[in-house]
Design a protein around this motif. Sequence first.
Motif, mmCIF file in Angstrom:
data_model
loop_
_atom_site.group_PDB
_atom_site.id
_atom_site.type_symbol
_atom_site.label_atom_id
_atom_site.label_comp_id
_atom_site.label_asym_id
_atom_site.label_seq_id
_atom_site.Cartn_x
_atom_site.Cartn_y
_atom_site.Cartn_z
ATOM 1 N N ILE A 64 -8.660 37.689 -20.774
ATOM 2 C CA ILE A 64 -7.385 37.285 -20.202
ATOM 3 C C ILE A 64 -7.435 35.877 -19.628
ATOM 4 O O ILE A 64 -6.494 35.126 -19.736
ATOM 5 C CB ILE A 64 -6.960 38.283 -19.093
ATOM 6 C CG1 ILE A 64 -6.715 39.660 -19.699
ATOM 7 C CG2 ILE A 64 -5.718 37.793 -18.373
ATOM 8 C CD1 ILE A 64 -6.493 40.742 -18.670
ATOM 9 N N THR A 87 -8.395 31.931 -18.861
ATOM 10 C CA THR A 87 -8.791 30.654 -19.430
ATOM 11 C C THR A 87 -9.305 29.820 -18.280
ATOM 12 O O THR A 87 -8.674 29.732 -17.227
ATOM 13 C CB THR A 87 -7.591 29.935 -20.083
ATOM 14 O OG1 THR A 87 -7.063 30.771 -21.102
ATOM 15 C CG2 THR A 87 -8.007 28.604 -20.660
ATOM 16 N N ARG A 115 -1.861 19.495 -12.812
ATOM 17 C CA ARG A 115 -1.344 20.540 -11.936
ATOM 18 C C ARG A 115 -1.817 20.375 -10.496
ATOM 19 O O ARG A 115 -1.659 21.254 -9.675
ATOM 20 C CB ARG A 115 -1.723 21.904 -12.495
ATOM 21 C CG ARG A 115 -0.775 22.261 -13.627
ATOM 22 C CD ARG A 115 -1.394 23.153 -14.663
ATOM 23 N NE ARG A 115 -0.448 23.355 -15.755
ATOM 24 C CZ ARG A 115 -0.264 22.503 -16.758
ATOM 25 N NH1 ARG A 115 -0.940 21.396 -16.814
ATOM 26 N NH2 ARG A 115 0.595 22.765 -17.723
ATOM 27 N N LEU A 159 2.113 42.258 -12.195
ATOM 28 C CA LEU A 159 2.789 41.570 -13.298
ATOM 29 C C LEU A 159 2.987 42.453 -14.520
ATOM 30 O O LEU A 159 3.899 42.219 -15.306
ATOM 31 C CB LEU A 159 1.994 40.326 -13.708
ATOM 32 C CG LEU A 159 1.869 39.251 -12.644
ATOM 33 C CD1 LEU A 159 0.916 38.163 -13.117
ATOM 34 C CD2 LEU A 159 3.229 38.660 -12.313
ATOM 35 N N VAL A 160 2.150 43.443 -14.686
ATOM 36 C CA VAL A 160 2.227 44.274 -15.889
ATOM 37 C C VAL A 160 2.776 45.673 -15.637
ATOM 38 O O VAL A 160 3.067 46.385 -16.579
ATOM 39 C CB VAL A 160 0.852 44.379 -16.603
ATOM 40 C CG1 VAL A 160 0.418 43.021 -17.094
ATOM 41 C CG2 VAL A 160 -0.186 45.009 -15.717
ATOM 42 N N LEU A 168 -2.606 40.973 -10.874
ATOM 43 C CA LEU A 168 -2.296 41.214 -12.284
ATOM 44 C C LEU A 168 -1.527 42.508 -12.513
ATOM 45 O O LEU A 168 -0.617 42.552 -13.347
ATOM 46 C CB LEU A 168 -3.574 41.188 -13.119
ATOM 47 C CG LEU A 168 -4.314 39.855 -13.098
ATOM 48 C CD1 LEU A 168 -5.625 39.959 -13.855
ATOM 49 C CD2 LEU A 168 -3.452 38.734 -13.654
ATOM 50 N N PHE A 206 -4.374 29.851 -11.249
ATOM 51 C CA PHE A 206 -2.997 29.915 -11.735
ATOM 52 C C PHE A 206 -2.837 31.205 -12.519
ATOM 53 O O PHE A 206 -3.760 31.636 -13.208
ATOM 54 C CB PHE A 206 -2.694 28.757 -12.694
ATOM 55 C CG PHE A 206 -2.685 27.407 -12.051
ATOM 56 C CD1 PHE A 206 -1.490 26.827 -11.663
ATOM 57 C CD2 PHE A 206 -3.855 26.707 -11.839
ATOM 58 C CE1 PHE A 206 -1.472 25.571 -11.075
ATOM 59 C CE2 PHE A 206 -3.853 25.462 -11.251
ATOM 60 C CZ PHE A 206 -2.660 24.888 -10.873
ATOM 61 N N VAL A 207 -1.673 31.792 -12.421
ATOM 62 C CA VAL A 207 -1.328 32.936 -13.258
ATOM 63 C C VAL A 207 -0.032 32.591 -13.960
ATOM 64 O O VAL A 207 0.969 32.277 -13.313
ATOM 65 C CB VAL A 207 -1.179 34.240 -12.437
ATOM 66 C CG1 VAL A 207 -0.710 35.377 -13.323
ATOM 67 C CG2 VAL A 207 -2.499 34.595 -11.756
ATOM 68 N N ASN A 208 -0.073 32.595 -15.274
ATOM 69 C CA ASN A 208 1.080 32.220 -16.098
ATOM 70 C C ASN A 208 1.631 30.856 -15.710
ATOM 71 O O ASN A 208 2.833 30.623 -15.718
ATOM 72 C CB ASN A 208 2.177 33.284 -16.022
ATOM 73 C CG ASN A 208 1.750 34.587 -16.651
ATOM 74 O OD1 ASN A 208 0.845 34.633 -17.456
ATOM 75 N ND2 ASN A 208 2.410 35.666 -16.268
ATOM 76 N N GLY A 209 0.733 29.940 -15.357
ATOM 77 C CA GLY A 209 1.120 28.570 -15.043
ATOM 78 C C GLY A 209 1.508 28.331 -13.594
ATOM 79 O O GLY A 209 1.770 27.196 -13.205
ATOM 80 N N PHE A 210 1.546 29.377 -12.774
ATOM 81 C CA PHE A 210 1.932 29.228 -11.373
ATOM 82 C C PHE A 210 0.707 29.367 -10.474
ATOM 83 O O PHE A 210 -0.089 30.288 -10.644
ATOM 84 C CB PHE A 210 2.969 30.295 -10.982
ATOM 85 C CG PHE A 210 4.265 30.137 -11.694
ATOM 86 C CD1 PHE A 210 5.235 29.269 -11.226
ATOM 87 C CD2 PHE A 210 4.524 30.835 -12.872
ATOM 88 C CE1 PHE A 210 6.435 29.099 -11.892
ATOM 89 C CE2 PHE A 210 5.720 30.682 -13.549
ATOM 90 C CZ PHE A 210 6.676 29.808 -13.053
ATOM 91 N N TRP A 265 -7.772 40.550 -7.761
ATOM 92 C CA TRP A 265 -7.214 40.247 -9.081
ATOM 93 C C TRP A 265 -6.392 41.404 -9.603
ATOM 94 O O TRP A 265 -5.330 41.202 -10.206
ATOM 95 C CB TRP A 265 -8.324 39.889 -10.079
ATOM 96 C CG TRP A 265 -8.743 38.462 -9.953
ATOM 97 C CD1 TRP A 265 -9.940 37.997 -9.519
ATOM 98 C CD2 TRP A 265 -7.942 37.310 -10.234
ATOM 99 N NE1 TRP A 265 -9.941 36.621 -9.514
ATOM 100 C CE2 TRP A 265 -8.719 36.175 -9.960
ATOM 101 C CE3 TRP A 265 -6.639 37.121 -10.701
ATOM 102 C CZ2 TRP A 265 -8.259 34.882 -10.131
ATOM 103 C CZ3 TRP A 265 -6.179 35.823 -10.877
ATOM 104 C CH2 TRP A 265 -6.970 34.730 -10.591
#
Length: 153
Positions: free
Chosen positions: A8, A10, A108, A142-143, A139, A117-121, A135
């Motif tokens: 998941i 990066t 950033r 979000l799911v 996470l 960051f999570v999804n760019g935030f 974590w």
Amino acid sequence: MEATIREIFTIHILCYHDNAFATSRALHIVNTLNASATYGLLEAFFDEQEKFYGKATFNMSKAGVVNHIVEFTANEIGKSYLSAIKSGFTDTKTDHSTRVSFKYGCLRGVYGTPYFFVNGFPLPDAGSALDYKGWRKVLDSLVTKQDPLHHSL
């Protein structure tokens, strides 16, 4: 099939410190050769980071440092990868990938570690590491399917 945490995330390495760009590049090379070995190598670099900066490399040439990193990397992920790791350092694609990754963090506003960051935030409390439970809390929220009638604002 459930994804593992390693599938998941990066990671973008800040290249501010001695030889961080070359070690980051090694991670990009390994990720193309054997993605399942990338996080183990990252952990090995952090566990033995004193071998890659300061007095340990002060009198080494750039090529000497790269050779040191290549040898370390091959020892960590398998000697059979030695020539592929070496040739990865002459491949412009790994150079480009490493530069883009570094710039991603810079653009950033990342100035220290860890920074997540999570999804760019960005997550709140930059600089504070999260454990597994932390974590999962982030996470899972979000799911997990939310019931719109009982969702509080």
